[in-house]
Design an enzyme around this catalytic site. Structure first.
Site, PDB file in Angstrom:
ATOM      1  N   LYS A  11       6.686 -23.324 -57.763  1.00 55.14           N
ATOM      2  CA  LYS A  11       7.295 -24.317 -58.652  1.00 55.14           C
ATOM      3  C   LYS A  11       6.470 -25.604 -58.734  1.00 55.14           C
ATOM      4  O   LYS A  11       5.547 -25.816 -57.936  1.00 55.14           O
ATOM      5  CB  LYS A  11       8.715 -24.613 -58.172  1.00 55.14           C
ATOM      6  N   PHE A  59      24.130 -26.875 -62.669  1.00 55.81           N
ATOM      7  CA  PHE A  59      22.761 -27.290 -62.340  1.00 55.81           C
ATOM      8  C   PHE A  59      21.725 -26.836 -63.367  1.00 55.81           C
ATOM      9  O   PHE A  59      20.539 -27.142 -63.223  1.00 55.81           O
ATOM     10  CB  PHE A  59      22.361 -26.775 -60.950  1.00 55.81           C
ATOM     11  N   ARG A  87      11.519 -12.710 -50.092  1.00 57.46           N
ATOM     12  CA  ARG A  87      12.680 -13.578 -49.868  1.00 57.46           C
ATOM     13  C   ARG A  87      12.687 -14.115 -48.431  1.00 57.46           C
ATOM     14  O   ARG A  87      13.026 -15.274 -48.199  1.00 57.46           O
ATOM     15  CB  ARG A  87      13.970 -12.860 -50.231  1.00 57.46           C
ATOM     16  N   ASN A 114      12.447 -26.874 -54.468  1.00 56.33           N
ATOM     17  CA  ASN A 114      12.396 -25.993 -53.292  1.00 56.33           C
ATOM     18  C   ASN A 114      11.205 -25.035 -53.281  1.00 56.33           C
ATOM     19  O   ASN A 114      11.257 -23.978 -52.682  1.00 56.33           O
ATOM     20  CB  ASN A 114      13.721 -25.252 -53.111  1.00 56.33           C
ATOM     21  N   HIS A 117      10.322 -19.610 -56.336  1.00 53.41           N
ATOM     22  CA  HIS A 117      11.377 -18.742 -56.876  1.00 53.41           C
ATOM     23  C   HIS A 117      10.988 -17.315 -56.537  1.00 53.41           C
ATOM     24  O   HIS A 117       9.805 -16.973 -56.538  1.00 53.41           O
ATOM     25  CB  HIS A 117      11.462 -18.889 -58.402  1.00 53.41           C
TER      26      HIS A 117
END
EC number: 2.7.4.6
Length: 141
Positions: A11, A59, A87, A114, A117
């Protein structure tokens, strides 16, 4: 063990921190192969389409605004149990709750910024990979 593919996005926050190589090393050290990769600055329309599953969530606008705030690096990863492995490497969505040594614990600042993704299931991975990479641009190796 099943060979799978999953989509990963580094990100804008992690791209801005210049930690792309460190994140790629974690993928490769975990036995995941990068079978497609590109840097892109998402348009609002593309970000809204990609995250359409979250359109009704409170969000959504903030997520889209964040994802178009700078370039992202998108990659398809391949390997045994790639979805779960990726993950596990990412860690919990909230970096404050992520285990030490995970990408989010090490590189993310907040639940919004964060760092990464990742696809959550095989069906999702197929759709997400197709969104960014026509099949002709994904190369097993």
């Amino acid at each position: 063990m099943a060979i799978e593919r999953t989509l990963s996005i580094i990100k804008p926050d992690a791209v801005a921190k210049n930690v792309i190589g460190q994140i790629y090393s974690r993928f490769e050290n975990a036995g995941l192969k990068i079978v497609a990769s590109r840097m892109v600055h998402l348009s609002r329309a593309d970000a809204e389409k990609f995250y359409a599953v979250h359109a009704a969530r409170p969000f959504f606008k903030d997520l889209v605004d964040f994802m178009i705030s700078g370039p992202v690096v998108v990659q398809a990863l391949e390997g045994e149990n790639a979805i779960l492995k990726h993950r596990d490497l990412m860690g919990a969505t909230d970096p404050k709750k992520a285990e030490k040594g995970t990408i989010r614990a090490d590189f993310a600042d907040s639940i919004d910024a964060n760092a990464v993704h990742g696809s959550d299931a095989a069906e999702t991975a197929a759709v997400e990979i197709a969104f960014f990479f026509p099949q002709v641009n994904v190369y097993s190796r």
